[in-house]
Write a protein that holds these residues in place. Structure first.
Motif, short mmCIF file in Angstrom:
data_model
loop_
_atom_site.label_atom_id
_atom_site.label_comp_id
_atom_site.label_asym_id
_atom_site.label_seq_id
_atom_site.Cartn_x
_atom_site.Cartn_y
_atom_site.Cartn_z
N ARG A 20 19.58 6.70 -15.72
CA ARG A 20 20.71 6.74 -14.79
C ARG A 20 21.30 5.36 -14.52
N ALA A 21 20.45 4.36 -14.43
CA ALA A 21 20.87 3.04 -13.94
C ALA A 21 22.02 2.41 -14.71
N PRO A 22 22.06 2.45 -16.06
CA PRO A 22 23.17 1.79 -16.76
C PRO A 22 24.54 2.36 -16.41
N TRP A 23 24.61 3.65 -16.17
CA TRP A 23 25.90 4.25 -15.85
C TRP A 23 26.41 3.75 -14.50
N GLU A 24 25.52 3.69 -13.54
CA GLU A 24 25.91 3.17 -12.22
C GLU A 24 26.28 1.69 -12.33
N ARG A 25 25.49 0.94 -13.09
CA ARG A 25 25.76 -0.49 -13.22
C ARG A 25 27.05 -0.73 -13.99
N ALA A 26 27.35 0.09 -14.98
CA ALA A 26 28.59 -0.06 -15.73
C ALA A 26 29.81 0.04 -14.82
N GLU A 27 29.75 0.95 -13.87
CA GLU A 27 30.86 1.08 -12.91
C GLU A 27 30.92 -0.16 -12.02
N GLN A 28 29.77 -0.65 -11.57
CA GLN A 28 29.75 -1.84 -10.71
C GLN A 28 30.31 -3.05 -11.44
N LEU A 29 30.06 -3.14 -12.74
CA LEU A 29 30.52 -4.30 -13.52
C LEU A 29 32.00 -4.23 -13.86
N GLY A 30 32.63 -3.09 -13.62
CA GLY A 30 34.06 -2.98 -13.83
C GLY A 30 34.50 -2.56 -15.21
N PHE A 31 33.59 -2.01 -16.02
CA PHE A 31 34.00 -1.52 -17.34
C PHE A 31 35.06 -0.43 -17.18
N ARG A 32 35.99 -0.41 -18.12
CA ARG A 32 37.03 0.62 -18.11
C ARG A 32 36.43 2.00 -18.35
N THR A 33 35.62 2.12 -19.39
CA THR A 33 35.03 3.40 -19.78
C THR A 33 33.58 3.18 -20.18
N ALA A 34 32.73 4.14 -19.87
CA ALA A 34 31.36 4.17 -20.38
C ALA A 34 31.25 5.38 -21.30
N TYR A 35 30.99 5.11 -22.57
CA TYR A 35 30.88 6.16 -23.58
C TYR A 35 29.41 6.40 -23.91
N THR A 36 29.15 7.49 -24.63
CA THR A 36 27.85 7.68 -25.25
C THR A 36 28.06 8.31 -26.62
N TYR A 37 27.09 8.13 -27.50
CA TYR A 37 27.15 8.75 -28.82
C TYR A 37 26.91 10.25 -28.69
N ASP A 38 27.60 11.03 -29.51
CA ASP A 38 27.38 12.47 -29.55
C ASP A 38 26.69 12.82 -30.86
#
Length: 300
Positions: A20-38
């Motif tokens: 869970r932590a990277p997704w929350e941190r990605a928002e805090q860091l200001g990334f435009r989009t957080a993707y994942t591989y499908d």
């Protein structure tokens, strides 16, 4: 031209044990989009934990508020347009309209045979992708779809109420060849590339820049052929697969130099892999966060 910075978070950790932590941190860091591989599995991660893209994005949507979320990329290898459309409409609703679909023709990796089929030829992958994308576009924009194609069918497939984003959630079409670039021009709100794979092992950064410029020029030609302005499409580079590999992530200055060269080619979004110790994406987390926080202002 401004350049946005996004990240891709591989789904290899249990959600309640660090996932869970990277997704929350990605928002805090200001990334435009957080993707994942499908993927069902991927390369060196095949024999370890690997979780599904749609459930992962659903969970990420529940613990974030602003950051966009998406796949990079989905393919026909193990997906069907009818079921995928229903999942995407649900994801778009749960996220409040923050989903983008990265989508491509797929390759010859583990996903290509996981359902027991023989690997498709390059031509068959291209044929399937063209039909898949056109049908998915209809499924996400029409309340009821019936269709009988060479590879896919739909019988009164209902997709009410449709996407939160109108007329549908955006497609980021991964393509390098002529047919794929024509599909990006027709259906894409963005175009995705990883560069020229033939240059990864023995090419130079200069050769890579030339190859990317040629790809962008061919995209412009494909758009012109149907009367579309290529400036309408975002141009997305998924980094880590050019001859530079992860060297741009060794320092803020190195990244700004790399990003500036690709911004000058017309790219509007760069995607960097979230650090994974002991993998091809093992980079210093402090430098990674410094890049996330400071590079966009320098590239503004």
């Amino acid at each position: 031209m401004s350049l946005r910075l996004s990240t891709v978070i591989l789904p290899y950790r249990r959600w309640h044990d660090g996932g869970r932590a990277p997704w929350e941190r990605a928002e805090q860091l200001g990334f435009r989009t957080a993707y994942t591989y499908d993927h069902l599995s991927w390369r060196s991660f095949r024999d370890g934990p690997w979780f599904g893209a749609v459930p992962t994005l659903t969970a990420a949507a529940a613990v974030t508020e602003r950051i966009r979320l998406g796949t990079l990329v989905t393919s026909p290898n193990f997906r069907h347009p009818v079921t995928l459309a229903k999942e995407l409409i649900s994801l778009d609703d749960i996220s409040g309209g923050r989903i983008s679909l990265g989508i491509g023709a797929g390759g010859t990796g583990f996903d290509a045979t996981a359902l027991g089929q023989e690997p498709w030829t390059p031509r068959e992958r291209a044929d399937r992708f063209a039909e898949f994308l056109a049908l998915l576009d209809r499924l996400l924009t029409e309340d009821s779809v019936s269709y009988e194609g060479d590879f896919y069918s739909a019988h009164e497939a209902r997709n009410v109420p449709g996407c939160v984003q109108r007329p549908r959630l955006p497609f980021a079409v991964a393509a390098t060849g002529p047919r794929g670039l024509r599909l990006a021009a027709r259906f894409g709100q963005a175009w995705v590339t990883t560069g020229d794979p033939k240059l990864y092992e023995n090419g130079t950064p200069e050769q890579s820049v030339r190859a990317l410029r040629e790809q962008a020029d061919r995209l412009a030609d494909a758009c012109s052929a149907i009367g579309r302005d290529v400036a309408e499409l975002d141009k997305v580079l998924l980094t880590g697969f050019t001859p530079d590999r992860n060297r741009p992530l060794e320092s803020l200055d190195a990244f700004v130099d790399f990003a500036g060269r690709h911004r000058d080619l017309g790219f509007t979004e760069l995607v960097i892999h979230w650090p994974i110790p002991g993998s091809d994406f093992a980079v210093d987390e402090k430098i990674f966060e410094e890049i996330a926080m400071e590079a966009p202002a320098q590239l503004g």
